[in-house]
Design an enzyme around this catalytic site. Structure first.
Site, mmCIF file in Angstrom:
data_model
loop_
_atom_site.group_PDB
_atom_site.id
_atom_site.type_symbol
_atom_site.label_atom_id
_atom_site.label_comp_id
_atom_site.label_asym_id
_atom_site.label_seq_id
_atom_site.Cartn_x
_atom_site.Cartn_y
_atom_site.Cartn_z
ATOM 1 N N CYS A 1 0.827 -1.209 0.000
ATOM 2 C CA CYS A 1 0.000 0.000 0.000
ATOM 3 C C CYS A 1 0.859 1.256 0.000
ATOM 4 O O CYS A 1 0.371 2.349 -0.310
ATOM 5 C CB CYS A 1 -0.944 0.005 1.199
ATOM 6 S SG CYS A 1 -0.119 -0.044 2.801
ATOM 7 N N GLU B 1 6.966 0.445 11.115
ATOM 8 C CA GLU B 1 6.024 -0.689 11.124
ATOM 9 C C GLU B 1 6.742 -1.951 10.648
ATOM 10 O O GLU B 1 7.644 -1.911 9.814
ATOM 11 C CB GLU B 1 4.809 -0.369 10.258
ATOM 12 C CG GLU B 1 5.114 0.010 8.806
ATOM 13 C CD GLU B 1 5.115 -1.175 7.871
ATOM 14 O OE1 GLU B 1 4.691 -2.248 8.289
ATOM 15 O OE2 GLU B 1 5.558 -0.998 6.728
ATOM 16 N N GLN C 1 5.217 -4.753 9.354
ATOM 17 C CA GLN C 1 4.532 -5.545 8.335
ATOM 18 C C GLN C 1 5.347 -5.635 7.050
ATOM 19 O O GLN C 1 5.266 -6.624 6.318
ATOM 20 C CB GLN C 1 3.164 -4.951 8.037
ATOM 21 C CG GLN C 1 2.308 -5.849 7.143
ATOM 22 C CD GLN C 1 0.974 -5.231 6.803
ATOM 23 O OE1 GLN C 1 0.758 -4.040 7.019
ATOM 24 N NE2 GLN C 1 0.074 -6.020 6.274
ATOM 25 N N GLY D 1 -12.651 -8.436 5.373
ATOM 26 C CA GLY D 1 -11.432 -9.066 4.891
ATOM 27 C C GLY D 1 -10.801 -9.902 5.988
ATOM 28 O O GLY D 1 -11.036 -9.659 7.181
#
Length: 436
Positions: free
Chosen positions: A50, A114, A116, A189
């Site tokens: 993203c 982060e 992720q 989701g």
């Protein structure tokens, strides 16, 4: 051969363009296949999240590789070339290495620090490995980048300022609606980002937590794990109407919540305020939904602005210093590896000469006793080692200063080391068809 990184991120491109070039696994494989299928690139890994879409490549020629990557990205994403080129950045060699390490540490993310991105880079590497697009150079780079990223989280204080996009979104909820403990939350989701969102909400606490997903079994497993409940995606309209907070990240190519659905939900809610946290790229919530009375939509762009303050903290500087040190160490190691085949070939040639001459000596002096033969062998080996020591050390020193190739070439010519000999000692046994 040179490392090249070409891409665009939230730093350089509007969210609308990032959405256009966001690629799933099939798209990443297609893009890498097109790139390595041309003449200027031998390896390619595509990272698409993203925050960014980037191509890491081992290039034969810099300008040719940049052209090939740009052309392939235009073809796969279907975007305008001029619009794309306006927002692209390119990193080369040591800057490419530094960029990879910086990204792995989360310093280049919207949510600074982060974690992720580590999983996303690991997945990108695995996809490239399965497709045969990642060779020795990019395998080494990504493995080291992942190690550096892990070090950043284990050895620095970056986690203390690593406010996730989800947490930033929940901050919006509390500003608009009040304490999270009073809110009914719907997560749309059940993939990686949605799971993170659901887990974070469960940790913060809420009045009700519902998971819905196209694959009902995934929604059920996630709900059971975090203490929520699952609902079929067919009940999305009712689930949205009952939720004070809707968090969506599905990876769908089209919007999941359109204006009609959100409008019906507001009617059913009697106009009570509602917050949508849209973590998807492309976005899941239609932009028109924000025009509804009582509705707040927090997308990636807005959440990214909320998180920008963390970039100047001491913890971030601590990670930046770690990256600098790791890049220097990686460059030193890579430089030494670049001359290792010549060092090995030189020593192999010396060993051949020693063995040949000792064999000849044995034939001329067949009556030499074992003790004498052993001492002669030791003396000859010591002489060879002393003669090779200085050129070997000099070659490694020159390699770390960027002049290793010239010095190695000089040694290959002086000692008549053909390219075939150098290649033979530089290829691992299993790549030559032998046993590992």
């Amino acid at each position: 051969m040179s490392l090249v990184v070409l891409g665009l991120s939230h730093h350089t491109a509007p969210l609308s363009l990032l959405e256009s070039v966001s690629l799933g696994d099939p798209g990443r494989v297609d893009l890498a296949e097109r790139i390595v299928g041309r003449d200027n690139v031998s390896e390619a890994i595509v990272v698409s999240t993203c925050n960014r879409t980037e191509v890491y490549a081992e290039a034969h020629t810099f300008h040719g590789a940049v052209t090939d990557i740009t052309d392939s990205l235009v073809d796969v994403a279907g975007v305008d070339r001029d619009d794309l080129r306006e927002h692209l950045y390119v990193h080369y060699e040591d800057r490419a290495i530094a960029h990879a390490f910086t990204v792995a540490c989360g310093l280049d993310s919207m949510a600074v620090g982060e974690a992720q991105i580590l999983g996303q880079m690991r997945t990108a590497l695995q996809v490239a490995q399965r497709a045969g697009h990642a060779g020795p150079t990019l395998n080494s780079l990504f493995q080291q980048a992942l190690r550096v990223g892990k070090r950043a989280h284990a050895e620095t204080g970056i986690d203390s300022v690593s406010v996730s996009l989800v947490e930033a979104g929940l901050g919006v909820v509390e500003r608009e609606l009040g304490p999270m403990a009073q809110q009914r939350v719907l997560v749309v989701g059940a993939g990686g980002m949605s799971s993170l969102a659901a887990t974070t909400v469960a940790r913060f606490g809420c009045a009700d937590l519902v998971i819905t997903n196209r694959t009902a079994s995934k929604a059920q497993r996630l709900a059971e794990r975090i203490g929520g409940r699952a609902r079929p995606l067919a009940e999305l309209r009712d689930a949205v109407a009952e939720a004070d907070v809707v968090i969506s990240c599905t990876g769908s190519t089209g919007v999941v919540v359109d204006l009609a659905l959100a409008g019906d939900a507001q009617v059913a809610r009697g106009g009570r305020p509602q917050v949508y946290i849209d973590l998807a790229l492309p976005h899941d919530v239609a932009s028109e939904v924000a025009s509804l009375t009582g509705v707040t939509v927090a997308g990636l762009a807005a959440l990214g602005e909320d998180l920008s303050a963390g970039e100047t903290t001491p913890q971030v500087q601590e990670v930046a210093d770690l990256v600098i040190a790791e890049v220097a160490a990686y460059l030193t190691t890579r430089a030494a590896e670049s001359v290792a085949p010549t060092v090995a070939a030189l020593r192999s040639r010396a060993a051949e000469v020693v063995d040949s001459e000792l064999g000849r000596l044995g034939q001329r002096l067949p009556d030499m006793d074992d003790a004498t033969r052993h001492e002669v062998q030791r003396a000859v080996h010591r002489i060879v080692e002393k003669l090779l020591h200085t050129p070997t050390v000099r070659m490694k020193e020159r390699a770390t200063s960027g002049h290793g190739d010239d010095y190695a070439q000089a040694l290959r010519e002086l000692f008549d080391l053909g390219p075939g000999e150098t290649a033979a000692v530089s290829v691992p046994p299993r790549e030559r068809g032998g046993m590992p």
